[in-house]
Write an enzyme that holds these catalytic residues in place. Sequence first.
Site, PDB file in Angstrom:
ATOM      1  N   HIS A 125     -21.497 -51.243  27.305  1.00 34.13           N
ATOM      2  CA  HIS A 125     -20.114 -51.119  26.827  1.00 34.13           C
ATOM      3  C   HIS A 125     -19.338 -52.406  27.106  1.00 34.13           C
ATOM      4  O   HIS A 125     -18.632 -52.915  26.244  1.00 34.13           O
ATOM      5  CB  HIS A 125     -19.407 -49.929  27.485  1.00 34.13           C
ATOM      6  CG  HIS A 125     -20.096 -48.628  27.237  1.00 34.13           C
ATOM      7  ND1 HIS A 125     -19.784 -47.483  27.914  1.00 34.13           N
ATOM      8  CD2 HIS A 125     -21.094 -48.291  26.381  1.00 34.13           C
ATOM      9  CE1 HIS A 125     -20.569 -46.487  27.489  1.00 34.13           C
ATOM     10  NE2 HIS A 125     -21.368 -46.960  26.557  1.00 34.13           N
ATOM     11  N   TYR A 129     -17.611 -55.173  24.254  1.00 31.91           N
ATOM     12  CA  TYR A 129     -16.251 -55.743  24.158  1.00 31.91           C
ATOM     13  C   TYR A 129     -16.329 -57.264  24.052  1.00 31.91           C
ATOM     14  O   TYR A 129     -15.562 -57.883  23.326  1.00 31.91           O
ATOM     15  CB  TYR A 129     -15.404 -55.349  25.371  1.00 31.91           C
ATOM     16  CG  TYR A 129     -15.299 -53.848  25.577  1.00 31.91           C
ATOM     17  CD1 TYR A 129     -14.966 -53.004  24.519  1.00 31.91           C
ATOM     18  CD2 TYR A 129     -15.545 -53.277  26.821  1.00 31.91           C
ATOM     19  CE1 TYR A 129     -14.887 -51.634  24.708  1.00 31.91           C
ATOM     20  CE2 TYR A 129     -15.462 -51.904  27.016  1.00 31.91           C
ATOM     21  CZ  TYR A 129     -15.138 -51.081  25.958  1.00 31.91           C
ATOM     22  OH  TYR A 129     -15.067 -49.736  26.136  1.00 31.91           O
ATOM     23  N   GLU A 189     -13.665 -40.953  32.923  1.00 33.38           N
ATOM     24  CA  GLU A 189     -14.479 -40.662  31.741  1.00 33.38           C
ATOM     25  C   GLU A 189     -13.797 -39.678  30.791  1.00 33.38           C
ATOM     26  O   GLU A 189     -14.027 -39.720  29.588  1.00 33.38           O
ATOM     27  CB  GLU A 189     -15.829 -40.051  32.159  1.00 33.38           C
ATOM     28  CG  GLU A 189     -16.699 -40.959  33.002  1.00 33.38           C
ATOM     29  CD  GLU A 189     -17.378 -42.054  32.185  1.00 33.38           C
ATOM     30  OE1 GLU A 189     -17.318 -41.995  30.952  1.00 33.38           O
ATOM     31  OE2 GLU A 189     -17.940 -42.967  32.813  1.00 33.38           O
ATOM     32  N   HIS A 226     -21.430 -39.039  30.107  1.00 39.89           N
ATOM     33  CA  HIS A 226     -21.047 -39.354  31.487  1.00 39.89           C
ATOM     34  C   HIS A 226     -20.120 -38.267  32.041  1.00 39.89           C
ATOM     35  O   HIS A 226     -20.214 -37.877  33.206  1.00 39.89           O
ATOM     36  CB  HIS A 226     -20.361 -40.719  31.576  1.00 39.89           C
ATOM     37  CG  HIS A 226     -21.185 -41.826  30.994  1.00 39.89           C
ATOM     38  ND1 HIS A 226     -20.681 -43.067  30.709  1.00 39.89           N
ATOM     39  CD2 HIS A 226     -22.500 -41.861  30.634  1.00 39.89           C
ATOM     40  CE1 HIS A 226     -21.642 -43.828  30.202  1.00 39.89           C
ATOM     41  NE2 HIS A 226     -22.751 -43.115  30.143  1.00 39.89           N
TER      42      HIS A 226
HETATM   43 ZN    ZN Z   1     -18.436 -46.977  29.390  1.00 37.79          ZN
HETATM   44 ZN    ZN Z   2     -18.878 -44.006  31.309  1.00 41.22          ZN
END
Ligand code: ZN
Ligand code: ZN
Length: 349
Positions: A125, A129, A189, A226
Amino acid sequence: MSKNKLIHKPLFNPEGDTEVRNRRLIGGNTTNLNDFNNMKYSFVSDWYRQAMNNFWIPEEINLSQDVKDYPKLDEAERKAYDKILSFLVFLDSIQTANLPCIGEYITANEINLCLNIQTFQECVHSQSYSYMLDTICSPEERNEILYQWKTDEHLLKRNEFIGNIYNSFQTNKDARTLLKVMMGNYILEGIYFYSGFMFFYNLARNGKMPGSAQEIRYINRDENTHLWLFRNMIRELREEEPELFDNEMIEELREMLMEGVRQEIAWGHYVIGNDISGLTPKMITDYIEYLGNLRWTSLGYEAIYKGKEKEPQDMAWVSNYSNANMVKTDFFEAKSTAYAKSTALVDDL
Ligand code: ZN
Ligand code: ZN
C-alpha cells in the site's frame, strides 16, 4: 496468569507445546512451527486464502487519465487529494512498522502468519502511494506531500493519536496495553481509512482520477481483511482472557473508538469540508458515526450513535466501490491480470 502479565514469544523453543487445544493468543508456549495442518483458530484458513487471492501489483493500474486530471483538479480537490494521500502514507507506514511489535507477543503461530501477510500488504500500500505520486506529480510536490504531517498541525495531531497508542506499547509491555494496540489497529483499519477512501471514490464518480480510485479499491479490499483479522483477534482474546475485558477496559476501548470517530469526522471536515462537489460535512459525520456503530457492534457491544445504525442512503454509492463482492464483475474482471481471481469475499463485518 496475572491479569496484566505478558510474556515475550519464545523463539527457538523445542520444549514448546504442540497440543492444539493449549494454543493461546498470548501467554502460550509456542514452538513457532508453521503448522497449517493443525489450526486452533478456524478463521485463519479462509483468511489466508483470501489474503493470497487478493495479491495485486500497483503498477498494473493505469494512471494515464489521472496524469491529465491532476493539474485540472480545482484547488479544494487538489488540497484534499494531497492531504489525504499524506495521511494514508502515514497510516500504512506505521502499520508496517508496528505489526511485527504485536507479533512478538502473539503465541499462536497461525495468527502470526496472518500478521506477516498483513505487514507485507501494508508495504505494498505504501509503495502504491509512491507510484501514484511519482506518476502524477513532480518530485518536489511528491516530497512535500509525503511529509506534510511535519507542517500541518491537523495532520500531526491525527497521527499522534494512533502513534501514541502504538508507542505506549514500546514502554509498557503488558496485556492491557497490547489489547489497546489491537483496538488501535481495529480503529485504524475500520474507521481511519474511510474519509480518505470516500473522497477518492467521490472523485471517481465525478469522472476524475479513475486510476487513483482503482488503487484505493485494491487497498480497501486488503484493509477489509485486516479489519476481519483484528476483529477476530480481539474476540478470541476475550474468550481466552475474559478477566482482561473488565468494565473499566471495555469503557476505555469504547472511549478510544469514540475518540477515533471524533478525529475522523474533524479530519473529514477539515480536508473535505463543504468545497468538494458530491460531499458535505453532514454526509461525513453520518457515515463515520455509522461506521463507529458497525465496528463496535461487530465486537458484540451496543450501538453508540443513536439513529446511525444503518448505512446512510446518500452514502450507498461508497459500497459500490468498497465492497469487493459487488465490484468484482465490473471492476476486477475488467483488468487484465491473473492475480485478482478471488471468489466471494468473506466480509461479515
Ligand atoms: Zn494498508
Ligand atoms: Zn491494513
